[in-house]
Design an enzyme around this catalytic site. Structure first.
Site, PDB file in Angstrom:
ATOM      1  N   LEU A  93       6.774   6.113  -3.387  1.00 13.11           N
ATOM      2  CA  LEU A  93       7.272   7.490  -3.089  1.00 13.11           C
ATOM      3  C   LEU A  93       8.837   7.747  -2.974  1.00 13.11           C
ATOM      4  O   LEU A  93       9.677   6.764  -2.201  1.00 13.11           O
ATOM      5  CB  LEU A  93       6.845   7.962  -1.708  1.00 13.11           C
ATOM      6  CG  LEU A  93       5.083   7.868  -1.705  1.00 13.11           C
ATOM      7  CD1 LEU A  93       4.577   8.107  -0.350  1.00 13.11           C
ATOM      8  CD2 LEU A  93       4.705   9.150  -2.757  1.00 13.11           C
ATOM      9  N   THR A 108      -1.383   2.183   3.740  1.00 12.01           N
ATOM     10  CA  THR A 108      -2.271   1.065   4.060  1.00 12.01           C
ATOM     11  C   THR A 108      -2.023  -0.044   3.037  1.00 12.01           C
ATOM     12  O   THR A 108      -2.040   0.225   1.874  1.00 12.01           O
ATOM     13  CB  THR A 108      -3.780   1.400   4.178  1.00 12.01           C
ATOM     14  OG1 THR A 108      -4.558   0.013   4.429  1.00 12.01           O
ATOM     15  CG2 THR A 108      -4.475   1.957   3.005  1.00 12.01           C
ATOM     16  N   HIS A 109      -1.873  -1.242   3.513  1.00  7.03           N
ATOM     17  CA  HIS A 109      -1.447  -2.244   2.447  1.00  7.03           C
ATOM     18  C   HIS A 109      -2.456  -3.744   2.823  1.00  7.03           C
ATOM     19  O   HIS A 109      -2.488  -3.907   4.010  1.00  7.03           O
ATOM     20  CB  HIS A 109      -0.130  -2.607   2.777  1.00  7.03           C
ATOM     21  CG  HIS A 109       0.292  -3.872   1.923  1.00  7.03           C
ATOM     22  ND1 HIS A 109       0.693  -3.806   0.381  1.00  7.03           N
ATOM     23  CD2 HIS A 109       0.637  -5.219   2.186  1.00  7.03           C
ATOM     24  CE1 HIS A 109       0.899  -4.844  -0.098  1.00  7.03           C
ATOM     25  NE2 HIS A 109       1.170  -5.907   0.846  1.00  7.03           N
ATOM     26  N   GLY A 143      11.771   1.705   1.635  1.00  9.90           N
ATOM     27  CA  GLY A 143      11.407   0.454   1.115  1.00  9.90           C
ATOM     28  C   GLY A 143      10.124   0.373   0.533  1.00  9.90           C
ATOM     29  O   GLY A 143       9.292   1.197   0.426  1.00  9.90           O
TER      30      GLY A 143
HETATM   31  C1  GRF Z   1      -6.638  -1.002  -0.885  1.00 10.96           C
HETATM   32  O1  GRF Z   1      -7.025  -2.078  -0.251  1.00 10.96           O
HETATM   33  C2  GRF Z   1      -5.088  -0.512  -0.570  1.00 10.96           C
HETATM   34  O2  GRF Z   1      -4.472  -1.262   0.509  1.00 10.96           O
HETATM   35  C3  GRF Z   1      -4.461  -1.296  -1.961  1.00 10.96           C
HETATM   36  O3  GRF Z   1      -5.609  -0.841  -2.839  1.00 10.96           O
HETATM   37  C4  GRF Z   1      -6.681  -0.801  -2.255  1.00 10.96           C
HETATM   38  C5  GRF Z   1      -7.254   0.776  -2.648  1.00 10.96           C
HETATM   39  O4  GRF Z   1      -8.540   0.771  -2.333  1.00 10.96           O
HETATM   40  N1  GRF Z   1      -3.348  -0.810  -2.338  1.00 10.96           N
HETATM   41  P1  GRF Z   1      -9.317   2.119  -2.492  1.00 10.96           P
HETATM   42  O5  GRF Z   1      -8.659   2.984  -3.692  1.00 10.96           O
HETATM   43  O6  GRF Z   1      -9.151   2.725  -1.224  1.00 10.96           O
HETATM   44  O7  GRF Z   1     -10.753   1.749  -2.694  1.00 10.96           O
END
Ligand code: GRF
Length: 200
Positions: A93, A108-109, A143
């Site tokens: 972004l 979420t990572h 970042g």
């Molecule tokens: C998730 O694990 C997210 O953290 C990562 O890619 C995955 C996306 O999964 N960036 P979804 O599209 O929510 O099924």
């Protein structure tokens, strides 16, 4: 909230299910629209099945990355969200977006930040030989996967794991972590103090 997706959208689905079932975890949260950086993905189908408005901003439709970022910002702002949730959104972004939604955009990572940031967090943890990995929900800053951490969940790495098996196990934890965090942010005020997040 507006949720941004790029792929299968299982994190989005977890939020939709938690809100529809009016479970205690996501109580107070509401999704007003779903945006994506590409068309024809399962994440958008999940949104349409839930009767939600959707929008698509593809980088290649704009003459520059900055123009794309401005378009994504306007498309998101049209729904006046209190919160933006990047759930598997695979683009960085830009400054327009963060000027408008910084401090209220969470990502979420699928790794325990600051370890293994970037687009291949699961693969990198596996290749490194990590014994535990997991997922992180954090506020987005300028970042890559570096913003203040809100919550993390730990997942053991098994000897027999390949990337997809490990990622599926991580996603099980990630989905419930995201629902819990989004519900708390929806119900309570919060403050970001440097690297710390205080949810009152
Ligand atoms: C998730 O694990 C997210 O953290 C990562 O890619 C995955 C996306 O999964 N960036 P979804 O599209 O929510 O099924």
């Amino acid at each position: 909230m507006v949720v941004l997706v790029s792929g299968s959208g299982t994190n989005l689905q977890a939020l939709l299910d938690a809100i529809t079932e009016e479970g205690p975890a996501a109580y107070g949260a509401e999704i007003v629209a779903v945006g994506a950086d590409r068309a024809g993905i399962a994440g958008l189908e999940r949104a349409e099945r839930a009767g939600l408005p959707t929008f698509v901003c593809r980088v290649k439709d704009y003459e520059s990355r900055a123009a794309w970022d401005a378009a994504l910002t306007e498309a998101t702002a049209a729904y006046a969200p209190d919160l933006v949730v990047s759930a598997g959104f695979m683009k960085i972004l830009g400054k327009d977006f963060l000027a408008r939604f910084g401090g209220r955009t969470v990502n979420t990572h699928p790794a325990l930040l600051p370890s293994f940031p970037g687009a291949h967090g699961v693969r990198d943890a596996l290749a490194y030989g990590a014994k535990v990995t997991g997922c992180t929900v954090h506020f987005v800053d300028d970042g890559v996967d570096t913003g203040p951490i809100i919550a993390q969940g730990v997942v053991e790495v098994r000897d027999e794991d390949d990337e997809s098996a490990l990622h599926e196990r991580i996603k099980e934890v990630e989905r419930s972590l995201l629902v819990e965090v989004v519900g708390r942010l929806a119900r309570h005020g919060y403050r970001i103090e440097g690297r710390k997040v205080r949810i009152s």
